[in-house]
Write an enzyme that holds these catalytic residues in place. Structure first.
Site, PDB file in Angstrom:
ATOM      1  N   LYS A 178       0.803  -1.225   0.000  1.00  0.00           N
ATOM      2  CA  LYS A 178       0.000   0.000   0.000  1.00  0.00           C
ATOM      3  C   LYS A 178       0.837   1.276   0.000  1.00  0.00           C
ATOM      4  O   LYS A 178       0.420   2.300  -0.558  1.00  0.00           O
ATOM      5  CB  LYS A 178      -0.944   0.007   1.199  1.00  0.00           C
ATOM      6  CG  LYS A 178      -2.005  -1.076   1.186  1.00  0.00           C
ATOM      7  CD  LYS A 178      -3.053  -0.841   0.115  1.00  0.00           C
ATOM      8  CE  LYS A 178      -4.206  -1.830   0.226  1.00  0.00           C
ATOM      9  NZ  LYS A 178      -5.241  -1.605  -0.799  1.00  0.00           N
ATOM     10  N   SER A 217       1.438  -9.790  -0.974  1.00  0.00           N
ATOM     11  CA  SER A 217       1.150  -8.358  -0.882  1.00  0.00           C
ATOM     12  C   SER A 217       1.320  -7.775   0.512  1.00  0.00           C
ATOM     13  O   SER A 217       1.441  -6.556   0.655  1.00  0.00           O
ATOM     14  CB  SER A 217      -0.272  -8.084  -1.384  1.00  0.00           C
ATOM     15  OG  SER A 217      -1.211  -8.849  -0.656  1.00  0.00           O
ATOM     16  N   GLU A 276     -10.332   5.480   3.197  1.00  0.00           N
ATOM     17  CA  GLU A 276     -10.968   4.342   3.841  1.00  0.00           C
ATOM     18  C   GLU A 276      -9.912   3.264   4.046  1.00  0.00           C
ATOM     19  O   GLU A 276      -8.866   3.283   3.406  1.00  0.00           O
ATOM     20  CB  GLU A 276     -12.095   3.799   2.970  1.00  0.00           C
ATOM     21  CG  GLU A 276     -11.675   2.807   1.889  1.00  0.00           C
ATOM     22  CD  GLU A 276     -10.745   3.372   0.819  1.00  0.00           C
ATOM     23  OE1 GLU A 276      -9.975   2.582   0.231  1.00  0.00           O
ATOM     24  OE2 GLU A 276     -10.790   4.588   0.582  1.00  0.00           O
TER      25      GLU A 276
END
Length: 407
Positions: A96, A383, A118
């Protein structure tokens, strides 16, 4: 379809990937999104911006992350070899931060004072709170109450980093409702705020921006694997919720003779409300400002969804994923909660790597596919790391006693 010019042709000027994408916005937000688009298209071709982003990736994020061969896990399964792109080793523990630092740079360029977002599993929230601290910006994160309870370590990290974490208490109190709440905030505060969407979803230009910032994952992985092996993997795979980690991984391989497979959460089964497998069970529809494939209830509204992985329980998917499936380049499959938990413990026990539950879905598919293939190689985008999931997994499944032997 020729993918040699793909990045130059998609999305088009209206933010569309074929019939998917676009920007379906309240009238008052149209100028704000046009400004974001114009400013992004200006800085993405700026040498100063690119050099600063590269410096941040190297000195702050710790990129490039490595590609790792799961030798013991592969041997346990058979002769097909599983490799991981280790985004769990990226600063903050997931992919991210790749787009959050880019969005933070954009916010500074635009003169914004505040960034909002969010979050589901909390990794995007942590990454954005990190970017806000780095750039000196205010930060507000919307998170469903259900996810707050499941992801307490990430909630604590966001607060330590200085973010204001706002619990979302309506609806199912998960990721979709968190997006709703963040959009409401942005409607009221767009003049001094930028909404940094946490995946490759939302109105144009966000699917394009997030893809562009995440492509570093796939291009690193492709070069690293080829340097390591002298050839490309047979299969490239990643988990798909909204689709940021997967679109970043897939992009570099689109023009290669490589099978690409995205893995959605089957959850508890095929009944509506028990999964979040949009591509497998959804149909075309508009939500949160973009057209894609979405799960719908009997009224045509976004259906209730579920996944053990808080970052995957979203009733739609990035428009580029929908396009890549429709044009036949990327396939989409599913992994259940049970398979994901099995992979979570197997990777932990055999390789000493505790994966995020989101990533565990892709590992589960790789394990299943490796048995079917017999030989060859599979490259998985791992990830994120599983620190955030430990309390929840231990409470629900113990310490993995039943997963000691391969099934």
């Amino acid at each position: 379809m020729d993918f040699s010019r793909y990045l130059k042709e998609y999305p088009d000027a209206e933010g569309r990937f074929g019939k998917f994408g676009g920007a379906y916005l309240p009238e008052k937000l149209v100028p704000a999104f046009k400004q974001i688009t114009d400013d992004y298209l200006t800085i993405c071709h700026s040498s100063q911006f690119i050099q600063e982003l590269r410096r941040i990736r190297k000195e702050f994020q710790g990129r490039p992350t490595p590609v790792y061969h799961c030798e013991r896990l592969s041997r346990m399964i058979g002769h097909c070899q599983i490799y991981l792109k280790r985004e769990d080793l990226n600063h903050t523990g997931a992919h991210k931060l790749n787009h959050c630092m880019g969005e933070g740079l954009l916010a500074k360029f635009m003169g914004k004072k505040r960034i909002i977002a969010e979050t589901g599993a909390g990794q995007h929230g942590v990454a954005l709170a990190t970017a806000a601290a780095y750039f000196g910006l205010e930060c507000t994160i919307y998170m469903g109450e259900v996810d707050i309870a499941k992801q307490a370590p990430n909630v604590a990290r966001m607060k330590v980093l200085g973010a204001n974490v706002v619990p979302v208490t309506f609806g199912l109190k998960t990721l979709k409702e968190a997006v709703d709440a963040a959009f409401e905030d942005y409607l009221e505060n767009y003049k001094d705020t930028i909404y940094c969407i946490g995946s490759a979803v939302g109105p144009h230009p966000f699917p394009m921006m997030v893809r562009d910032f995440q492509m570093v994952v796939g291009y690193e992985a492709r070069e690293q694997f080829q340097d390591m092996m002298g050839f490309l993997p047979d299969v490239v795979t990643a988990c798909v919720g909204g689709g940021s980690n997967s679109i970043g991984m897939f992009e570099a391989f689109l023009n290669d003779p490589v099978e690409i497979v995205g893995i959605e959460p089957l959850g508890r089964g095929k009944t509506m409300g028990d999964h979040a497998a949009s591509m497998s069970y959804g149909s075309e529809g508009v939500m949160h400002g973009f057209n894609s494939i979405m799960l719908k209830d009997e009224k045509g509204e976004p259906a209730p969804v579920y996944s053990i992985a808080s970052g995957l329980d979203y009733p739609s998917v990035g428009p580029e994923h929908a396009f890549l499936r429709d044009c036949g380049r990327v396939k989409y499959d599913v992994a259940s909660d049970e398979e994901a938990v099995d992979a979570f413990f197997k990777l932990s026990r055999y390789e000493g790597i505790i994966p995020a539950l989101e990533s565990s879905h892709a590992v589960a598919y790789a394990m299943r596919r490796a048995k079917e293939m017999g030989t060859g190689s599979i490259l998985v985008n791992l990830s994120g790391r599983g620190d955030k999931d430990l309390d929840y997994v231990i409470e629900k499944y113990g310490y993995g006693e039943k997963y000691k032997d391969f099934k």
